[in-house]
Each structure stands twice: as C-alpha cells, then as structure tokens.
Design an enzyme around this catalytic site. Sequence first.
Site, mmCIF file in Angstrom:
data_model
loop_
_atom_site.group_PDB
_atom_site.id
_atom_site.type_symbol
_atom_site.label_atom_id
_atom_site.label_comp_id
_atom_site.label_asym_id
_atom_site.label_seq_id
_atom_site.Cartn_x
_atom_site.Cartn_y
_atom_site.Cartn_z
ATOM 1 N N HIS A 262 43.707 42.689 51.150
ATOM 2 C CA HIS A 262 42.698 43.641 50.373
ATOM 3 C C HIS A 262 41.442 43.229 50.544
ATOM 4 O O HIS A 262 40.524 44.037 51.057
ATOM 5 C CB HIS A 262 43.098 43.378 48.942
ATOM 6 C CG HIS A 262 42.417 44.302 48.039
ATOM 7 N ND1 HIS A 262 42.969 45.607 47.476
ATOM 8 C CD2 HIS A 262 41.001 44.350 47.441
ATOM 9 C CE1 HIS A 262 42.155 46.134 46.601
ATOM 10 N NE2 HIS A 262 40.876 45.452 46.763
ATOM 11 N N GLU A 263 41.061 42.116 50.477
ATOM 12 C CA GLU A 263 39.449 41.794 50.669
ATOM 13 C C GLU A 263 39.133 42.149 52.246
ATOM 14 O O GLU A 263 38.092 42.357 52.520
ATOM 15 C CB GLU A 263 39.085 40.259 50.178
ATOM 16 C CG GLU A 263 39.340 40.134 48.832
ATOM 17 C CD GLU A 263 38.742 41.032 47.792
ATOM 18 O OE1 GLU A 263 37.695 41.597 48.047
ATOM 19 O OE2 GLU A 263 39.218 41.265 46.492
ATOM 20 N N HIS A 266 38.018 45.392 52.526
ATOM 21 C CA HIS A 266 36.547 45.555 52.296
ATOM 22 C C HIS A 266 35.695 45.127 53.376
ATOM 23 O O HIS A 266 34.812 45.530 53.468
ATOM 24 C CB HIS A 266 36.382 44.842 50.895
ATOM 25 C CG HIS A 266 36.974 45.603 49.753
ATOM 26 N ND1 HIS A 266 36.643 46.973 49.396
ATOM 27 C CD2 HIS A 266 37.778 45.110 48.764
ATOM 28 C CE1 HIS A 266 37.206 47.135 48.310
ATOM 29 N NE2 HIS A 266 37.898 46.287 47.821
ATOM 30 N N GLU A 292 37.374 51.060 48.124
ATOM 31 C CA GLU A 292 38.665 50.717 47.534
ATOM 32 C C GLU A 292 40.078 51.571 48.592
ATOM 33 O O GLU A 292 40.892 50.791 48.700
ATOM 34 C CB GLU A 292 38.944 51.284 46.016
ATOM 35 C CG GLU A 292 39.897 50.733 45.524
ATOM 36 C CD GLU A 292 39.923 48.967 45.116
ATOM 37 O OE1 GLU A 292 38.715 48.675 45.463
ATOM 38 O OE2 GLU A 292 41.070 48.416 44.759
#
Lengths: 498, 498
Positions: A262-263, A266, A292
Amino acid sequence: MELFKTFKEIQKKQKAYQLVLNIASWDSNTEAPKNAIPYRAEMLSIISGESFSLATSKAYQEAVYGLFKEKDQLNEQSRKEIERAKRGLDKIVKIPKDEYVEYAKLVNMSQRVWEDAKENDDFESFKPYLNKIIEAQKRMIRYRGHEENAYNVLLDDFEEGMSKELYDAFFDVIKTDLVPFVKEVLAKKPNEKPAFITDLYEEADQKRFVEYLMDVFNYDLDRGLLKKSVHPFTWNTHSQDVRFTVRYLKNFVFSSIFAAIHELGHALYEQQIDEDLDTTNLNTGTSMGIHESQSRFYENVIGRSYPFWEVHYDKMKTMFPKQLENVSLDDFYKGINWVEESFIRVEADELTYPLHILIRYEIERMIFEDNIDLETLPEVWNNKMKAYLNIEPQKASDGILQDVHWSAGMFGYFPTYALGSAYAAQIYYTIIEELDFEKLIKENNIAAINNWLKAKIHHFGALKKPRELLKEITNEDFNPNYYVRYLKEKYAAIYLKE
Amino acid sequence: MELFKTFKEIQKKQKAYQLVLNIASWDSNTEAPKNAIPYRAEMLSIISGESFSLATSKAYQEAVYGLFKEKDQLNEQSRKEIERAKRGLDKIVKIPKDEYVEYAKLVNMSQRVWEDAKENDDFESFKPYLNKIIEAQKRMIRYRGHEENAYNVLLDDFEEGMSKELYDAFFDVIKTDLVPFVKEVLAKKPNEKPAFITDLYEEADQKRFVEYLMDVFNYDLDRGLLKKSVHPFTWNTHSQDVRFTVRYLKNFVFSSIFAAIHELGHALYEQQIDEDLDTTNLNTGTSMGIHESQSRFYENVIGRSYPFWEVHYDKMKTMFPKQLENVSLDDFYKGINWVEESFIRVEADELTYPLHILIRYEIERMIFEDNIDLETLPEVWNNKMKAYLNIEPQKASDGILQDVHWSAGMFGYFPTYALGSAYAAQIYYTIIEELDFEKLIKENNIAAINNWLKAKIHHFGALKKPRELLKEITNEDFNPNYYVRYLKEKYAAIYLKE
C-alpha cells in the site's frame, strides 16, 4: 513577470520551511525520544508561525491574486502553479490569525483527549472537544464565505471537484448494489479462519520479505528508505526523497506485507513525479483520492491478486517454511482475501472496507447538515454498523472512537478512502485494455505497470486535477459501477463458486 | 527589561531555527537517501540565511550590546547568557554577509574536493582550496579586528581562554616528557598483535553489547537513542534529546565499544545539564575541551581501565564465546590498551594520540604565523610523523589528507582533542581523592560517578567557562603534568614491568 518572480521567491522560502517541518515530523514519528516532544512542539510552532505569516503575507497575496487575474497570459505550468497557490490561499487568508492559532491548539489538545478517551472507552470525555472542533470548522467555513453547504466545502477541500451530490451517487451504488452482495458473501464464507494467517512470523523475517517486495516493485532506494513506526505512512518532501514505514505484528504477517505494498503505491506515485516540478507547488500527488487510488491499486489490484502470488509465493514459502508448509497457493490466495465482519476500519478487508467509509460519510453529513445531537452519535454509529455489517460494537473504542481523524478536525477526509478504491477499479478496467496486465504480473514485470501509471498519472504531479486526470485515462467520468463490478467479480470467484 | 525581553524573543526564534537545522542534519548524517541531498542543501541554505539574518539583526545587536553594557545589573544566569550571546555576535557581526555566504559555499565545495583528493591521494587538487580557506580565515579574523595573532583568535574560538602561550606550554610537556616515554614503550611492546582484536564480531552482536553498555552507563533512552552512521557522533538539541551514533567494523569490535563509551561521555554531559537552561543559550557543554574531557574520561579512564572489565568481561565473554574463549582478563586488558605506531589519528591508541595532535598543532601554527608554502605541507607532515612516531606515511590519505577539519575551515580545533584528554587526567586525580573511584567501578555503580560529574561539571551547562570550571573542580589551573603522569603510570604498568 516581476510579480511571478516575487511569487516564486516567497514560495521557495515556504518550501524551505515546509521541508524542515516535514523532516522534524518524520523524526517525531519514527524515532524521536519520548521526552524530546514538548520542547520541540514549542519550537516547531515558531517555525510554523513564520511559515504561516509568509503564506498569508501581503506580498504573497498580491502576487498570487495579481497573477491569477492575468493567468491566461501564463504558460500552462505557471498557470497551474498560480491556481494551486490561490486555492491554498483562499482557504486560510480570510481566517483571523488568532482563530487559526486557537484552532491549532484545540486540535492538538483534542487529539490527546481522544487518545485517552479511546483508551478508556469514554466518548463523554471526548464529546465537548468534538463539539468545539465542529463549531470551529463551521466558523472557519463561514469566514471563507460559504455559510451554506458547509460539508461540500470540506469534501472539496480534500478532493477537488467532489461534492455531496457526487458522493451521494457513489454511496448509493455502494448501498444498493454492494451491501447485499457483501451480506451474501459473509453468509457463505467458511467459519474458520485459516491458522496460517495468525501464525507467528518473526519481525526480522517480515522485514526481509518487505525488502524483497521493495525490490519487486522497483522502489528506488537512492531516493527513499524503509523504516518502522507505530502506524504505516508514506512521507515525502520532493521526488528525490520519498520514504515509507510499516509496522510488524508478530501474529499478523499480512499487516506488514500489505501495508508495505500500500505505502509502496503512495511512494511510487511520488517518486515518479517529474523532477522538474520539484521547485514548484505541483510536485505532489494531485489529490487524496488519486493518491489512495494508487496505494489501493498496488495493494489490492496487484498485491492481492492470484497472478502476483503465482510468482512470489514460492519465495514467501522459502522464507517462512514452517508457517506455510501445508498451505497451497489457492489456500494462501483465499487467506490474503479473507473476508469478515469487523469493527475496525484499518483492519477491514478489501470487500467490507467501503461499508466502514459509508458509515462515516453518513454521520459526517448528519453533523454538518442536520446538526445532530452529538449525544446520540455512538448509538447512530452502532445502528449503522448493525444495518450494514450486522455486528454491533460493545465499546466506543471499537466504534465511534476508533479513528483519529475527527479529533484532528479532518471531516470530509474519510470519503476519499473509498473514492480511491473506486478510482483504482475504474483505472483497472482501462489498464487491462491497454496492457497485458496479468502477463506482466506473471513475468514479474512491475516496471512496465509502473511506467504506464507514470505516463498516465504519476509524472504529472498536481498539474492535472483529479477528475480531469481520471477522464483522460479512462475516457469516462468517475463511474462507481466499476468498483462494484471489480469487487463482485473477484469475491464471487472466491466465495460464491459452487 | 524591555531589552531583555527582546533578547529572549529573538533568541527563542533562533533556537527554533537551530532545532530544525539540527534535526535535518541528524537525518542527513544517519539515513537520508543519497539523492535527497542537493535539493535539501539548497532549501537548508534558505533557513540558515533566515537564521543568520536574525542573529545579526539590528534589534538583536541592540539588545545584546545594550544589555552587555549594563550586565552588572543582571542576575548571574542572565549575565552569562548575554556574555555568551555577545561572544557569538562578535564573531560574525563584522563580517559582511556576502563574505559569509561565499565562505559557506567555499567550505561546502572544499569538503567535496577533499573527499575526492583523499580518495585519490592527491594533495595537489586540494591545495588551492586549502589556500582559499586559509586566506578567507585570515580575512575574517581581520574583519573582526584581530590582524595580529590570528591563530590565537582561532584557538580561543574553539576553547575560550586558551592561547598559543598556554598550548605551547602544554605541547612542550608532551614533547619533552611524553615523546621519549612513548618511544620506550613502542620499543618494548610485543611484536605481535593479539588475534582476538581483529577477530570477526557480527554487527548484531556488537550492537547488543553497545546496548548493554548504554545500560551500564545509565544513559536515558527516554531522552536519547542509539543509531548507526559512517562516523560516530553525539547529537543534541537540548537536555531532553541527546542521541549518539556508532559504526560497526566486523573485524574491529573495539571500534564500536570504545566509540560508544566515548560518545556516551559526550551524551551524559548533555543529558545531565540542568533542564532549566534549555530555554537559554547555556544549555550545552561549555567548550570543546571540556566536552572532550568527558568523552575521554568515560572512554579511557573508565572504559579502558582494569576494574571496569573485572565487572564486564564475563558478560562480553558470554556474548562472544568463540572469539574470547582463550583470552584471559589480563590479555584482554592489554588488548584494549594495545599501543602501536599508526598513521591515522582517529584509530590511534590513547598513548600515541596526543602526538598526532601535536603534529597538527605545529603545522597550524606554521600556517598562520609563518605563512608556510603549502607546497611543502605533505613533506613537513611526514617529517614530523618520522620525528615523533618513527613512521612515515607513503600516501597523502595516510598523512595530511586524513582529516576533514581543514577542508571545513576548522583550524584551532585539533588542539582541543588533546586538551580534553589532559583535562580528563587532571579531573581523574581529583576524583580519586573525593570518591572511592575504583570501588564504584567494581560495584558497577557508574551512577555515582555520573552524579559527581553532574554536580561538578555537567549540570552547569555553559554557565561556567572551561578554565574557571577546571579550577573550581581541581583547585588548580590547567596543569598538563597530570596527563603525562596518568599515561606513564598506566602504560608503564602494562608495558614496562620487568
């Protein structure tokens, strides 16, 4: 041109303030010793004050508003810079400095009160602070000249171009189309959670696997680093310094793995922004929602897909031979997509996640439109949990007190989480038209996917607005049906096959 | 009192700038990714510029010089604050801002040139930069109104109250009294270095032992942390945030152990400063020399003492059973006090260390007093090495190019290293009069020693000047004979016993 020079000079100084404040915040959130914080807080408030004075200075206002009037004479990039600067200025310039300072203190204090309240399951102690924050938010929106439609202002603050009408349409689809499907899945899923999910995985081994994933996803370590923190986050100051953190839960290895992916989503977004934009205010992802969408795309669309683990499951088995000895790839795939009713948003699975957001969206609307009595909030919360997920929290820390956002004054933020997932799904149905997506994953060629996202989204930074970007990529306005379609296709295949 | 209020306000802002610059520097030196640096350098120069403008602003000058005139009406602490502020102001206020900015750039560039020059053993490429730095230093001293005695100004900058005359007296003792003793020891020491010194010790194990030492020395982790970096250093912003770093060399475990104890000495000094001083400019060790006296005291007087390892050697053996299996405590003690001729100052043992400093001191004097032709410096260096240590470096990186200091414009700094060791010895002969020093070490009661040093030195921060402090502690002016006595007693016992 004199005016533009002034604008750039002041902006550069502001960026310098922002940089040092960011570095300090990185330090505070990853390693600063406990006792360092009070003195530091006082010192940083001085630097923030300098930055605020500069950001609202007469010279800066004259430059930004002056240039905005003549923006058609600027080239595209400069025009976008001015538009973004004006948007930022509009938000703060009409708010009296005293009000701003008071609000900063209130938010600071409220977060501490919230922490204690959560710890003690005591909504009552938090309520007066919540009330003050809401009142302050409403007041600040009035200063900005938007007495009507307060919630719309907040929604647009966090995601430019979004409004109640658009979110209503989105959440209506969730409510009418997804909620019944989720109930069906929950009714049919196996009762017993596979044991390997909560087996013991040593921190050092988890870390090594996260490092392996960093390599798989082509994260550039010359421009970033991995660290540990209480809550995972991505941090960046410009394209050449984009870091992220995870945490390691010994009995829940998927937490670090999927937080990492997830990170990484980003982080890749930020690393792939054109370096040329670093000296401008456009050197950042264009919105919360688009950001997101990228993290969810990497985490769920790639990271929780079957083809991805066809490539990487063997590696994981080598690193965790004991835990995964008797776990087939099929079982593992089901495990990483395990669906269940749960109280806590941040731990929710991909399928039930949007229902957690739906609840928050509906409650925020009630707060800002219906002036709902705060006394009733916990009850409202629990009723909605019951209605959408068929479970009811027994304590406030499992319910209304679970998230930090409201104590930090962030109303209108939650919806962008669900929006991001929906954007990701819409982008997914485009990418599979344009790339042999599954094949690339199976060939461990994430670089090709990164490149596509770079060309379509990342490299622009904030040059394009979120909805404009989405339309250019997908040839369509935002359409929530893709999201529901994506979830139904995926989870029906896992849980509703005969 | 209005003036004092202004002084405190501006000083507080300056401290805020200093804090964020310090945090950024900590980040740069411990983990910032490589590519982050250029953009960051540019941004930080803006913040430094703001800080410089403030530090030389008319308002600040008026406050400091105004208050200095009436300092006798201030209470002691305020008077010391003003004196220290004036001392800082005097150094920069007469230097034109352009000169300052140019100098900062020069130093920045020179350090990079030096790095390459060292890498390539190429003094010639560094020479023009060294020349420019020396010229700039001399020019800045002229601006400050000290045309004569330039070197004295630099010596006093790094150690208030010190001068050529005092250092000459110090180094004369070293030359006439210590140098012959060192030669005697070197002639009689065993030829073969014990193997356990350069055996393989895994980094993770070294780290665990350093953590054990942090505990032994009562380092407070609520106000600090241990990290890794290329060169060990201590970093602090105020008494509540004092960190240190070490590096781990697989084949030289003593490097991390004694660097850790050394940095713990610096760190304990800073942690034990009165918290009340944190809002003043007195919340730091009083001078380079006193600081170094503390690090050397902990590292050498305690850390390389026999009684210390009587307590802790068993622990070390448990942690490194293979490496130390056949090593007796006596052998281990000799190992940690191994003496040898060596080229590199930072790796030198306690006994030969001051000779390395002597060489630098003599060369700095030649540069600032005799205008020596820089062309001859490497030769001068080598001749002095030959004279004092009887070895001659074959390459510039083992000789004149080994240290960063001159490339950073730090002339007059080196002598404080030897001075610190000498202070430590003088303090040692006092502490053994007042405490049962050896017994406390054997009882693992470092806390009692910390407390003594806190009461006598640490808690004052910069309230007292270095020579004043030394006199109060030891009832005597600085007396270099203690240093030579200490070294002779210790090393004669190890190497010259029949």
